[in-house]
Design an enzyme around this catalytic site. Structure first.
Site, PDB file in Angstrom:
ATOM      1  CB  SER A 112      -0.964  -0.035   1.179  1.00  0.00           C
ATOM      2  OG  SER A 112      -1.875   1.030   1.098  1.00  0.00           O
ATOM      3  CG  HIS A 113       0.114   3.602   3.276  1.00  0.00           C
ATOM      4  ND1 HIS A 113      -0.822   2.592   3.314  1.00  0.00           N
ATOM      5  CD2 HIS A 113       0.562   3.767   4.531  1.00  0.00           C
ATOM      6  CE1 HIS A 113      -0.943   2.181   4.561  1.00  0.00           C
ATOM      7  NE2 HIS A 113      -0.121   2.872   5.320  1.00  0.00           N
ATOM      8  CG  ASP A 277      -2.431   4.080  -1.611  1.00  0.00           C
ATOM      9  OD1 ASP A 277      -3.113   3.982  -2.645  1.00  0.00           O
ATOM     10  OD2 ASP A 277      -2.405   3.189  -0.731  1.00  0.00           O
ATOM     11  CG  ASP A 279      -2.466  -0.298  -2.760  1.00  0.00           C
ATOM     12  OD1 ASP A 279      -2.347   0.834  -2.250  1.00  0.00           O
ATOM     13  OD2 ASP A 279      -3.189  -1.185  -2.273  1.00  0.00           O
ATOM     14  CG  ASP A 281      -5.874   0.979  -1.487  1.00  0.00           C
ATOM     15  OD1 ASP A 281      -4.956   1.812  -1.323  1.00  0.00           O
ATOM     16  OD2 ASP A 281      -5.957  -0.081  -0.828  1.00  0.00           O
ATOM     17  NE  ARG A 282      -4.093   4.218   3.000  1.00  0.00           N
ATOM     18  CZ  ARG A 282      -3.515   4.375   4.171  1.00  0.00           C
ATOM     19  NH1 ARG A 282      -2.803   5.455   4.412  1.00  0.00           N
ATOM     20  NH2 ARG A 282      -3.640   3.461   5.100  1.00  0.00           N
ATOM     21  CE  LYS A 376      -7.529   1.853   1.718  1.00  0.00           C
ATOM     22  NZ  LYS A 376      -7.603   0.814   2.737  1.00  0.00           N
TER      23      LYS A 376
END
Ligand code: G1P
Ligand code: ZN
Length: 543
Positions: A112-113, A277, A279, A281-282, A376
């Protein structure tokens, strides 16, 4: 081609956290580490002859991991693997591809982030048929298997060329390399008024800036905003995906997306700014000289959903994670729809979306999404905002201020204490738990405790219970303090202190957030003795 069975010994640290198994690249590179987890997935789920999707955010080790996973899938009798070209699939696109192809599940590679590169982090998680993260009973079963595993199977074969679309055979297994962007754009076109957004972006009266932070949405954002929607070249900044995200921290917040913040708070700032982010999703949403908190963003999207084609018939309900502010609750109340409060982590929204109890959901941690996928979705949120802006013809700031006038403002902030000593952090939480029964009625300055508990959630669809999801202390005026330890950090522990107060009086909506929350911040620090247990004078990150 030859299937090899390789002996291994279990690792004792493969318990997936809030969003899958996340460790440093170095840990993933240690012998059998990735293989043990992947074999545990195959041993737990019956994947023989099934279709699986695999892809990741393109961070360092993505390519090697995908080659390993493909060879293990072939050795374990998987029928067909759909792979994003170059090994790339943003997390929401992976969810989209699983759903569109009615795949049995998918393996999503991302941290992710978290920073990437040889010294950064890597991650892996399993998503189920609905396109969302596996529920706890599956992740627990996979984890249990990692504790007893003694061998894994892998095909001896050359690496596949994943850099062009095409079909391959790996032993008996079919491998299809698919375009990672096209199916995602198709889905977005089915939800949003692309013509209207295009008119806005080409009107000459509106400028936007999208910061992909050198992460996976670079390719998606160029294709959507510049090529499809006609925004000028350069609209997407930091748009070339890099294995180490250019050395940055691909987290769309005011600290790490500083390039974007400078643009939106600078002279001659554009009308709209957004970031996503590692990947994809944010999301973070900015107006000219204006920051929209993720909690407010969810509330604004809920209140304006009827303006967007994909949601014009109304929402079944809305869901937010417990620490997310209650701004959307007020909108739900006015709309007469249900509002659900779930534990932190996207996987808790899956059942609500599947059962059509909720249509939109969101978290304070820059996550927003809907029933279009089961993750998300950063770019979805950006398009949702653009659609609203195109219809209303007002600025981001005007829209949010009008929203506050209608519903009142929930002042909200999160204070993170990163990389603190894990044992001490756990001690702090244990101590807080022991205080809970006696807090009710206690007075702290002007604030009186109305309730205090350790959040427990009973899933309204399957009845499963998740306990110890965060300590909540609520006050009689509706303010709230929440304490949680992060489930995604990879170094030490991260303490999160969430603060919220409600202000109905529009003449006070201009107050500075930290100032408005100052008394609550002091109470939180005092009750939990944060300084003593973390050895820190101040939080690492304030959002
Ligand atoms: C964090 C966020 C949470 C989000 C998760 C994955 O988890 O707080 O809302 O779902 O990342 O993006 P945490 O580190 O708090 O466990
Ligand atoms: Zn992410």
């Amino acid at each position: 081609m030859n299937i090899k069975t390789i002996s291994t010994t279990p690792f004792n640290d493969q318990k997936p956290g809030t969003s899958g198994l996340r460790k440093s690249v170095k840990v993933f590179q240690s012998p059998h580490y990735l293989e043990n987890f992947v074999q545990s997935i195959f041993d737990t789920l019956q994947c023989e002859n099934k279709t699986l999707v695999v892809g990741g955010d393109g961070r360092y080790y993505n390519r090697q991991a995908i080659q390993t996973i493909l060879k293990m899938a072939a050795a374990n009798g998987v029928g067909r693997m759909l792979v994003g070209q170059g090994g790339i699939l943003s997390t929401p696109a992976a969810s989209c591809v699983i759903r569109e192809n009615q795949a049995f599940g998918g393996i999503v590679l991302s941290a992710s982030h978290n920073p990437g590169g040889p010294d950064g982090d890597f991650g892996i998680k399993y998503n189920v048929t609905n396109g969302g993260p596996a529920p706890e009973k599956i992740t627990d079963a996979i984890y249990d298997r990692t504790k007893t595993i003694d061998s894994y199977k892998i095909l001896e074969a050359a690496d596949l060329d994943l850099d062009r679309p095409g079909s391959f055979k790996l032993a008996m297994m079919d491998v299809e390399v698919i375009d990672p962007v096209v199916p995602y754009i198709k889905l977005m076109e089915s939800l949003f008024d692309f013509d209207r957004i295009k008119d806005l972006l080409t009107s000459g009266k509106f400028r936007m800036c999208m910061d992909s932070l050198h992460a996976v949405t670079g390719s998606y954002a160029h294709a959507i905003f510049e090529q499809r929607l006609g925004a000028p070249a350069g609209t997407v900044q930091n748009g070339i995906p890099l294995e180490d995200f250019g050395g940055g921290h691909p987290d769309p917040n005011l600290v790490y997306a500083h390039d974007l913040v400078e643009v939106l708070y600078g002279e001659n700032a554009p009308d709209f700014g957004a970031a996503s982010d590692g990947d994809g999703d944010r999301n973070m949403i900015l107006g000219r000289h204006f920051f929209v908190t993720p909690s407010d963003s969810l509330a604004v999207l809920t209140a304006n959903a009827h303006l967007v084609p994909g949601y014009k018939d109304g929402l079944a309900g809305v869901a937010r994670s417990m620490p997310t502010s209650a701004a959307c609750d007020r909108v739900a109340e006015k709309l007469g729809i249900d509002c659900y409060e779930t534990p932190t982590g996207w996987k808790f929204f899956g059942n609500l979306l599947d059962a059509n109890k909720a249509t939109l959901c969101g978290e304070e941690s820059f996550g927003t999404g809907s029933n279009h996928v089961r993750e998300k979705d950063g770019l979805w949120a950006v398009l949702f905002w653009l659609n609203i802006l195109a219809v209303r013809g007002e600025s981001v700031e005007q829209i949010v201020r009008t929203h506050w006038q209608t519903y009142g403002r929930n002042f909200y902030s999160r204070h993170d204490y990163e990389e603190v000593d894990a044992a001490r952090a756990n001690e702090m939480v244990e101590r807080l738990r022991s205080l809970l029964p006696n807090l009710k009625g206690q007075q702290f300055g002007n604030y009186q405790v109305a309730y205090s508990d350790d959040f427990s959630y009973t899933d309204p669809v399957d009845g499963s219970v998740s306990q110890k999801q965060g300590i909540r202390i609520g006050f009689t005026d509706g303010s709230r303090i929440v304490f949680r330890l992060s489930g995604t950090g990879t170094k030490g522990a991260t303490l999160r202190l969430y603060l919220e107060s409600y202000e109905p009086d529009a003449s006070k909506h201009d107050r500075d957030t930290q100032e408005a929350l100052a008394p609550l911040i002091a109470i939180g620090e005092e009750i939990a003795q944060i300084r003593k247990f973390t050895d820190r004078e101040a939080p690492t990150v304030i959002t």
